[in-house]
Design an enzyme around this catalytic site. Structure first.
Site, PDB file in Angstrom:
ATOM      1  CD  GLU A 169      -3.028  -0.999   2.277  1.00 23.90           C
ATOM      2  OE1 GLU A 169      -3.025   0.005   3.014  1.00 23.90           O
ATOM      3  OE2 GLU A 169      -3.890  -1.863   2.343  1.00 23.90           O
ATOM      4  CD  GLU A 376      -3.286  -5.803   4.411  1.00 22.78           C
ATOM      5  OE1 GLU A 376      -4.131  -4.990   4.824  1.00 22.78           O
ATOM      6  OE2 GLU A 376      -2.058  -5.590   4.420  1.00 22.78           O
TER       7      GLU A 376
END
Ligand code: FCB
Length: 484
Positions: A169, A376
């Protein structure tokens, strides 16, 4: 909710769970580890909820053999972990620290011995503090240092690692770390944040090249992005749709463009022209960044809705991260964020499993030869331990059920999705929220550090064993379950 009548099978599919070094390890000053930006930030008064830090976290640094037993007992096919850069290479440059490397060698050996594929993320937000002091991600030499770190890791860990992930991310690293300041290092400098975007992209490209230089072209390498699924308040409004495109360019295209297509989105320079001229992009950088990848990691939690606003500076952040006077959305003038309809998790994030199906299908159309993995997905809720010791986290079970069903639906529609990793294996340090938000399928008692399977862990184990979605109430502990 009941199980679908049609069995959804998951052949050739990997079920895993994910963690990150700073969130679980603790042992912050042990074994030669030096501080990262998250050590510094979490020790800054007011930066985290209740002043929580990762000093001890889940004490995984000492309890990892027990955690591997839980991973094996769950039957996980794969486990996604991250390496603490400052543990293996204190300060982020120079020689490796043998004690730090040995920690990961032992952990990876134990995972492989248990038949669990390790998916290793090289950077999950914990930049060595010395590199931040020298400029951090806005500085080009940080990307160069990362390339060298990746090379050293490929040499040291080699084929113990099933799949490498360069960055987790980078949107958060750049925009939350350097623009809104709600993540480490807590800077609020818009121009620096965009330089960080570019240098994170460059770091990714240098790392992919370095890993393949060491391990060969067949090495499996990926990156994990937090895709923003953005929708217009009024789909018929051109102005609202333009607001979507602005946020899409900043949130998604700023990374997928250079990494997967070899160019920044066309509108990005114009949208951010008052902030920077992008002079930090050098000739050749885009070639370095644009590397073939084995898979694309997709982190998905919630959706985002925007509308056009006539108020020039109405831009706001509804990302569920802690509040800041500063927006992470640099250059997104005249955009307002609209609260999505619920239900919500304890993060305030809306629950929308169908959007995950749409995202995975969209990605499969845009990048037809690039398999995806959901690296995730999960939910925080205020769990309680019942008098009988069970944690009946029915909302988490139903969240996982619906999102895994959403992945199955994307596969049925032809998307090449190879795996799903539940966030998270353990309750852990949820960044600026500290220990107040519990995402684990295994509960951690922060007084005793005892691990206890929640109902979601029992349910997930059953899913993996059967390779079919169990009903949400199919959560009774199975025999010989540790921690139940
Ligand atoms: C993601 C992070 C992960 C965790 C989850 C809830 O953005 O990658 O570390 O904090 O959110």
């Amino acid at each position: 909710m009941t199980d679908s009548a049609r069995p959804r099978t998951f052949d050739d599919f990997v079920f895993g769970s994910a963690t990150a070094a700073y969130q679980i390890e603790g042992g912050a000053a042990e074994g030669g580890r030096t501080p990262s930006i998250w050590d510094t930030y979490s020790h800054t008064p007011g930066a985290t909820e209740y002043g929580d830090t990762g000093d001890v976290a889940d004490d995984h640094y000492h309890r990892w053999p027990e955690d591997v037993e839980h991973i094996a007992a769950l039957g996980l096919d794969a486990y996604r972990l991250s390496i603490s850069w400052s543990r293996v290479q204190p300060g982020g440059t120079g020689e490796l620290n043998p004690e730090g490397v040995a920690f990961y060698v032992d952990l990876l050996d134990a995972l492989n011995a248990a038949g669990v594929q390790p998916l290793v993320t090289l950077y999950h937000w914990d930049l060595p503090q010395e590199l931040e002091d020298a400029g951090g991600w806005p500085a080009r030499q940080t990307a160069e240092a990362f390339g060298e770190y990746a090379r050293l890791m490929a040499v040291a860990l080699g084929d113990r690692v099933h799949t490498w992930t360069t960055l987790n991310e980078p949107w958060c690293s750049a925009y939350l770390g350097y623009a809104s300041g709600v993540h480490a290092p807590g800077r609020t400098e818009p121009a620096a944040a965009l330089a960080a975007v570019h240098h994170l992209n460059l770091a990714h490209g240098l790392a992919v090249r370095a890993i393949r230089d060491v391990l060969g072209a067949q090495a499996r390498v990926s990156v994990t992005l937090n895709f923003h699924v953005i929708r217009p308040l009024d789909p018929d409004s051109a102005a609202d749709r333009d607001a979507v495109d602005r946020i899409d360019a900043l949130g998604n295209g700023a990374f997928t463009g250079p990494m997967l297509e070899g160019a920044y989105p066309a509108r990005l320079a114009g949208d951010t022209a008052t902030v920077t001229d992008w002079g930090f992009v050098r000739d050749g950088d885009l070639d370095v960044i644009h590397q073939p990848l084995t898979a694309l990691g997709v982190n998905y939690y919630a959706t985002t809705m925007v509308r056009h606003s006539d108020v020039a500076d109405e831009v706001s952040d509804n990302s569920g991260h802690r509040e800041s006077d500063h927006t992470p959305w640099i250059g997104a003038r005249e955009v307002a964020f609209v609260r999505e309809p619920g239900p919500y998790t304890a993060m305030g994030w809306n629950i929308d499993a169908g959007a995950l199906t749409g995202l995975l299908i969209d990605l499969s159309h845009r990048y037809p030869n690039l398999p995806t993995m959901v690296t995730e997905n999960g939910a925080a809720f205020d769990d309680e331990v019942s008098p009988d010791g069970r944690v009946r986290d029915v909302r988490r079970v139903s969240y996982l059920h619906d999102h895994i069903a959403a992945v199955a639906a994307a596969r049925d529609a032809g998307a090449d999705v190879r795996g799903y990793f539940a966030w998270s294996l353990l309750d852990n340090f949820e960044w600026a929220w500290g220990y107040s938000r519990r995402f684990g399928i295994i509960r951690v008692d922060y007084d005793t550090l005892e691990r206890r399977w929640k109902d979601s862990a029992h349910w997930y184990r059953r899913l993996i064993e059967r390779r079919e979605l169990p009903a949400v109430d199919d959560v009774e502990p199975m025999p010989r379950t540790p921690g139940s």
